[in-house]
Scaffold this motif. Structure first.
Motif: not given
Length: 545
Positions: A369-375, A401-407, A530-545
């Motif tokens: 899905a591109g999780k490692t690329t995003l990291l 890779g999909p998505g936006r990532a900025e430190a 115990g994550p405060d936020l869980t995000l799913e990356l699938r088919d180049r879209r990110m959603t909050e679970l």
């Protein structure tokens, strides 16, 4: 309880020593049956080394190994060679290339010799890869183009295609998502021939017939899956602790009895001296009484000492049954991240989420899905020397890779899925020193000891380490960095950890006062974090679970 299966692998007093003198295995004997066996043990116990010895990629310093047939090994670190073609992972590259050469009109006789009767190799391989979810054309892709999980699945398919009588799998479910793990479990359930699996995946171990443990250079095999072995071991350890407690109580009692014997002898001697001083009996009688008392005292002392020694031996025997295992102790420094401080932003181009302060964020999704690329993109945006990510990421990651990532900080710590940011030729100490250049070697050694890396082990080159040891070094370099990271970026951090070390990692993350972004397919681990936020990356879209 031992198994009664026909032995497919027999080990006779195997010893293996690394070039630097470190003993990996010492005088190990045992046998694996002709069914499916899970091999367990703590990180660094020598499991991967044992598989390599059985496969013949390492040669024991002494002892012998007998195998009933061809041996094929799926190594733990196969994904490190990112330039290999998938066809090479499957072991069919020479035949495939020969078939294609003939189809192009090259009728060199050596091509026909290579192919033999295997003309349908490409169709069979493509079908087998499709069964584990890899698309058409995967044979010609490079390992570096696959996710870690896809590479493992491809290599596992190769083991099945080659059809060796004895298959050795080293952590085959590392990096795999739920669907891929289910496929591995299905393959294992239907496996024919001898199968030996090194794994910390409890669900996979439950699919196997027997459980073998490598513990302190001793190999034992239990006739049953992991849960049955674990129940037996816990019961055995409870009995061992009880036996040791009883033996120590008996030793204390025997010591008290011996003291009482000594007191009685002393009182008898004092009484005899009084009689002699008073001349209460003839001299010859007093002499006989003295000799009799000395003989009796000698017998009493011998009996009392024998009982004490027997009790001490019982304590030693019982104590050897009780395990006193070291565990990793991970104490993370305070990175000084205030609540609400913006640390990083990630998203899919349409929506974005900001990681703030000491938040724990989990990123999940299927392999590819591109999780490692995003990291990698995130880390490359923040720190040029963070785990070697910039060298791998750069514009290439932007393109594929999909998505936006900025430190929003330059203090990031990155633990990659492939654990490939280490200098293979450098020592453990040198690798960790690179992340904490301002910390002296003595202090670094003390900190490494908490990761069970002690003594001369810190001077070993990384290339000589097991997968679990390598992971501990990478984890140590990350967590011992000075200054401490504001954000820990962890890509499948539980892949090579034994269960006790996973416990320690969970505790460390829970106590860490910085932000954490973790990718994992280990649902049990994520639940404990115990994550405060869980995000799913699938088919180049990110959603909050």
């Amino acid at each position: 309880m031992p198994t009664t299966l026909t032995s497919a692998v027999i080990l006779d007093r195997i010893t293996y020593t690394w070039p630097d003198g470190t003993v990996a295995l010492s005088d190990v004997s045992g046998a694996f049956g002709d069914g499916r066996t899970g091999l367990v043990g703590r990180n660094g116990s020598g499991k991967s080394t044992l598989l390599r010895l059985i496969a013949g990629t390492l040669t024991p310093a002494s002892g012998s190994i007998s195998t009933a047939g061809r041996v094929d090994l799926l190594p733990q670190q196969l994904t490190l060679d990112t330039g290999r073609r998938v066809a090479e992972l499957l072991g069919i590259a020479p035949v495939l290339d020969a078939v294609r050469a003939i189809e192009r009109g090259d009728v060199d006789e050596r091509h026909f010799d290579t192919v033999g009767d295997d003309w349908d190799v490409e169709a069979r391989a493509t079908a087998a890869l499709a069964e584990v979810g890899l698309p058409d054309g995967a044979l010609d892709r490079r390992v570096g183009e696959l996710s870690g999980g896809e590479a493992v699945l491809a290599a596992l398919v190769g083991v099945r295609l080659r059809g060796a009588e004895i298959a050795l799998l080293d952590e085959p479910t590392n990096n795999l998502d739920r669907d891929a793990r289910a496929r591995v479990h299905e393959l294992v359930r239907g496996w024919r021939g001898t199968l030996i699996v090194v794994s910390h995946d409890v669900t996979l171990l439950e699919e196997l017939d027997d459980t073998a443990e490598l513990y302190e250079h001793e190999l034992s095999v239990f006739g049953g899956p992991y849960s049955a072995w674990r129940t037996w071991l816990d019961s055995e350890q409870a009995a061992a602790v009880q036996a040791e407690t009883a033996a120590r109580q008996l030793l204390r009692r025997e010591k008290r009895d011996r003291q009482q014997v000594e007191s009685a002898i002393a009182m008898r001697n004092a009484h005899g001296k009084k009689l002699a001083a008073k001349k209460a009996a003839p001299k010859i009688v007093l002499g006989a009484m003295k000799r009799s008392a000395e003989v009796t005292a000698g017998k009493l002392r011998v009996e009392a000492n024998e009982k004490v020694e027997a009790a001490r031996t019982a304590v030693d025997t019982a104590g050897r049954r009780v395990r006193d295992d070291d565990t990793v102790h991970i104490d993370l420094p305070d990175p000084g991240v205030g609540t609400g401080r913006r640390i990083a932003t990630i998203g899919d181009g349409e929506r974005s989420w900001t990681i703030q302060g000491p938040e724990r964020v989990a990123l999940v999704g299927p392999n590819g899905a591109g999780k490692t690329t995003l990291l990698e993109r995130l880390v490359a945006s923040g720190a040029p020397d963070a785990g070697g990510a910039r060298a791998r990421a750069g514009q290439d990651a932007e393109d594929r890779g999909p998505g936006r990532a900025e430190a929003h900080t330059d203090r990031l710590g990155y633990l990659s899925q492939r654990v490939d940011g280490l200098d293979e030729a450098a020592s453990v100490l040198a690798n960790v020193r690179a992340g904490a250049p301002g910390v002296g070697d003595v202090e670094l050694r003390n900190r490494l000891a908490r990761f069970l890396i002690r003594g001369d082990a810190v001077l070993r080159p990384v290339s000589a380490l097991s997968g679990g040891e390598r992971f501990r070094v990478a984890l140590a370099r990350l967590l011992l960095a000075d200054p401490a990271p504001h954000l820990l970026v962890l890509d499948e951090p539980t892949n090579n950890l034994d269960l006790d070390t996973v416990d320690q990692l969970v505790d460390a993350i829970s106590a860490y006062r910085g932000a954490v972004l973790v990718v994992s397919h280990d649902d049990a681990f994520l639940e404990r974090v115990g994550p405060d936020l869980t995000l799913e990356l699938r088919d180049r879209r990110m959603t909050e679970l």
